[in-house]
Design an enzyme around this catalytic site. Structure first.
Site, PDB file in Angstrom:
ATOM      1  N   GLY A 123      41.413  23.771  61.753  1.00 33.52           N
ATOM      2  CA  GLY A 123      41.124  24.425  60.861  1.00 33.52           C
ATOM      3  C   GLY A 123      40.225  23.059  59.701  1.00 33.52           C
ATOM      4  O   GLY A 123      40.951  21.985  59.605  1.00 33.52           O
ATOM      5  N   SER A 124      39.510  22.697  59.270  1.00 36.94           N
ATOM      6  CA  SER A 124      38.719  21.794  58.157  1.00 36.94           C
ATOM      7  C   SER A 124      38.977  22.670  56.859  1.00 36.94           C
ATOM      8  O   SER A 124      37.995  22.165  56.016  1.00 36.94           O
ATOM      9  CB  SER A 124      37.891  20.809  58.831  1.00 36.94           C
ATOM     10  OG  SER A 124      36.241  21.998  58.689  1.00 36.94           O
ATOM     11  N   GLY A 125      39.192  23.740  56.240  1.00 34.80           N
ATOM     12  CA  GLY A 125      38.286  24.382  55.331  1.00 34.80           C
ATOM     13  C   GLY A 125      40.006  23.784  54.349  1.00 34.80           C
ATOM     14  O   GLY A 125      40.766  22.092  54.574  1.00 34.80           O
ATOM     15  N   PHE A 126      40.103  23.952  53.257  1.00 37.41           N
ATOM     16  CA  PHE A 126      40.847  23.421  52.275  1.00 37.41           C
ATOM     17  C   PHE A 126      42.618  22.936  52.574  1.00 37.41           C
ATOM     18  O   PHE A 126      43.247  22.067  52.341  1.00 37.41           O
ATOM     19  CB  PHE A 126      40.880  24.367  51.004  1.00 37.41           C
ATOM     20  CG  PHE A 126      40.042  24.269  50.147  1.00 37.41           C
ATOM     21  CD1 PHE A 126      39.084  23.422  49.588  1.00 37.41           C
ATOM     22  CD2 PHE A 126      39.174  26.081  49.789  1.00 37.41           C
ATOM     23  CE1 PHE A 126      38.250  23.662  48.310  1.00 37.41           C
ATOM     24  CE2 PHE A 126      37.613  26.093  49.294  1.00 37.41           C
ATOM     25  CZ  PHE A 126      37.608  25.117  48.769  1.00 37.41           C
TER      26      PHE A 126
ATOM     27  N   ALA B 114      42.112  29.426  46.841  1.00 39.78           N
ATOM     28  CA  ALA B 114      42.089  27.961  47.510  1.00 39.78           C
ATOM     29  C   ALA B 114      43.002  26.854  47.271  1.00 39.78           C
ATOM     30  O   ALA B 114      44.053  26.113  47.304  1.00 39.78           O
ATOM     31  CB  ALA B 114      40.886  27.524  47.078  1.00 39.78           C
ATOM     32  N   GLN B 115      44.190  27.369  46.153  1.00 38.38           N
ATOM     33  CA  GLN B 115      44.977  26.679  45.639  1.00 38.38           C
ATOM     34  C   GLN B 115      46.110  26.483  46.299  1.00 38.38           C
ATOM     35  O   GLN B 115      46.933  25.713  47.071  1.00 38.38           O
ATOM     36  CB  GLN B 115      45.427  26.938  44.306  1.00 38.38           C
ATOM     37  CG  GLN B 115      44.588  26.303  43.231  1.00 38.38           C
ATOM     38  CD  GLN B 115      44.740  24.882  43.471  1.00 38.38           C
ATOM     39  OE1 GLN B 115      45.571  24.018  43.625  1.00 38.38           O
ATOM     40  NE2 GLN B 115      43.547  24.130  42.872  1.00 38.38           N
TER      41      GLN B 115
ATOM     42  N   ASP C 165      45.249  30.909  53.995  1.00 36.23           N
ATOM     43  CA  ASP C 165      44.930  32.413  53.936  1.00 36.23           C
ATOM     44  C   ASP C 165      45.574  33.063  56.029  1.00 36.23           C
ATOM     45  O   ASP C 165      45.779  34.214  55.514  1.00 36.23           O
ATOM     46  CB  ASP C 165      43.623  32.457  54.331  1.00 36.23           C
ATOM     47  CG  ASP C 165      42.982  32.308  52.927  1.00 36.23           C
ATOM     48  OD1 ASP C 165      43.511  32.331  52.308  1.00 36.23           O
ATOM     49  OD2 ASP C 165      41.460  32.137  53.136  1.00 36.23           O
TER      50      ASP C 165
ATOM     51  N   GLU D 141      31.646  37.910  41.044  1.00 37.02           N
ATOM     52  CA  GLU D 141      30.053  37.646  41.148  1.00 37.02           C
ATOM     53  C   GLU D 141      28.673  37.438  42.045  1.00 37.02           C
ATOM     54  O   GLU D 141      27.442  36.666  41.310  1.00 37.02           O
ATOM     55  CB  GLU D 141      30.962  35.726  41.763  1.00 37.02           C
ATOM     56  CG  GLU D 141      32.545  35.116  41.006  1.00 37.02           C
ATOM     57  CD  GLU D 141      32.788  33.902  41.579  1.00 37.02           C
ATOM     58  OE1 GLU D 141      33.074  33.408  40.945  1.00 37.02           O
ATOM     59  OE2 GLU D 141      32.985  34.278  42.781  1.00 37.02           O
TER      60      GLU D 141
END
Length: 464
Positions: free
Chosen positions: A14-17, A326-327, A315, A177
């Protein structure tokens, strides 16, 4: 002559946060890192809704992973979908372009993220796409703008009303949003652009089975959010569970058990998430528990039972009620990297590493935008809303966008959209709107299945 000692191999899925921060934190460690992800970019997912509503381009929120890590000599990137993890053999299997690749590891960090959950009603996805990828955002942009174009052409008043009704399922940050920006798009950007319809009369509806919006923000900020949405003409239906939907409408059941239909051509799903199915694979091999959302219950050091070299972060993990934000992904990624680097240093010196300190999540607050100049923020016990929260939201998100050029272009796009009425990313294609469902249907057919005419029709839809 003795053979060179091989370096410790770390695979990051995975290359997410979480995955990106883990890989970057290992840049000076004496290890070789391989990052594997199904896409070749790091996606700033919190801003996907702005791609969907024409404010930002996909390039402003998705930096190529290779370019981010290009100066990190100990790291390589593989693009491919991870299909299997074998903890006994110490390998990760991925597939890309019909090829299978097996990558060995000594330590493993799994940060494969989450996908949209339809709570067992996966058929809803055909007519109510979620928003987890760039493809999702571009499809939604095409669906939203195509609805206005179709409404401009129709002479049937009932059909026009259906086309100009936009339904967002889910009153969490993403849903709020999205709804706020669709309303601003209709009432500010598109006003006066059509001759047969008044775009400002578009109906935007938020549905949620919960009794409040943004439940994690508390009742005060929830009430402020509802007030701000209604001030922009957005309808908020709470205690409203979706029980059915199709191409033309969505059926809702309220808290009293009564059902009603909302006729809408454009429906967007942001009501729930489910962790990657890789979590179930890991749980089966280690005996770890998995919660209802598919997240793996990890140890205090984010590893799995009897697998101290395997970390599950972001997650995908369940750890003391920490939120899937994200944090959390960033902090858990950095934590896992520190543990691996510490273990390697101790091994190189022939020492036994002391017990690991448990991971502790530091909540730095939550924020959500509602629309232009409107946002809500909760930082510790402090709650506030309005333009101050909105400016803080802008500042925080600019900091976390990867790359100086992306920060500058994002800021310019925001100035253009929020201080003026324009949006620079309103181009769409039929392929964006239709490709997902066409590809999904084609995957259900064996190779060569279907008549020549059917296969040609599938290609025609993708190419027109």
């Amino acid at each position: 002559m003795s053979s060179p000692v091989s370096r410790h191999r770390v695979v990051v899925v995975g290359s997410g946060f979480g995955g990106l921060h883990a890989a970057k934190s290992l840049r000076r460690a004496g290890v070789d890192v391989t990052v594997i992800d199904r896409t070749g970019h790091h996606l700033f997912q919190p801003l996907l809704y702005q791609v969907a509503t024409g404010i930002l381009s996909e390039g402003e929120i998705a930096a190529p992973t290779r370019m981010i890590l290009k100066k990190q000599a100990n790291t390589k990137v593989l693009v491919g979908a991870v299909t299997g993890i074998d903890l006994t053999a110490g390998t990760v299997t991925s597939q890309s372009h019909g090829r299978q690749h097996v990558t060995p590891f000594d330590s493993l960090i799994v940060s494969a993220g989450a996908q949209q959950s339809y709570f067992g009603n996966d058929s809803f996805a055909e007519h109510a796409p979620g928003m987890k990828t760039i493809d999702d955002a571009l499809e939604l942009r095409a669906r939203i703008l195509s609805a206005f174009e179709a409404a401009e052409l129709t002479t049937d008043a009932t059909e026009r009303d259906r086309l100009l009704t936009f339904v967002v399922v889910g009153a969490g940050p993403t849903g709020i949003e999205l709804a706020g920006q669709i309303a601003d798009l209709a009432r500010r950007t598109l006003t006066g652009a059509y001759r047969n319809i008044d775009a400002a009369k578009a109906r935007v509806i938020v549905l949620d089975a919960a009794p409040t919006v943004l439940p994690a923000f508390g009742s005060k900020l929830g009430a402020a959010t509802v007030s701000a949405l209604k001030g922009r003409g957005v309808e908020v239906h709470l205690g409203a569970a979706v029980v059915d939907l199709d191409e033309h409408s969505i059926t809702v059941q309220n808290a009293d058990g009564d059902r009603y239909a909302i006729h809408s051509s454009c429906k967007i799903w942001s009501a729930g998430v489910a962790a990657s199915s890789l979590g179930a694979q890991l749980a089966e091999q280690t005996g770890a528990a998995v919660d209802r959302a598919g997240r793996v219950l990890v140890e205090d050091d984010l590893t799995l039972p009897d697998a101290p070299n395997v970390y599950v972060i972001g997650d995908m993990m369940s750890h003391r009620g920490a939120p899937g934000v994200a944090q959390l992904a960033m902090q858990s990624g950095r934590y896992a990297a520190r543990q691996i680097a510490g273990d390697v240093r101790a091994a190189q010196k022939g020492r036994t590493r002391p017990l690991r300190k448990p991971f502790q999540y530091r909540d730095k607050g939550s924020m959500a935008t509602i629309a232009r100049f409107k946002a809500v923020a909760k930082i510790g016990p402090v709650e506030f809303s309005g333009i101050l929260a909105w400016v803080l939201w802008l500042a925080v998100h600019i900091v976390y966008v990867v790359g100086f050029r992306s920060r500058v272009s994002t800021l310019m796009s925001w100035l253009w959209s929020f201080l003026g009425t324009g949006r620079g990313q309103l181009a769409t294609t039929d392929q964006q709107a239709k490709a997902r469902n066409v590809l999904a249907k084609s995957r259900l057919k064996p190779d060569g299945a279907g008549t020549v005419a059917e296969r040609s029709a599938d290609r025609e839809v993708l190419l027109t």
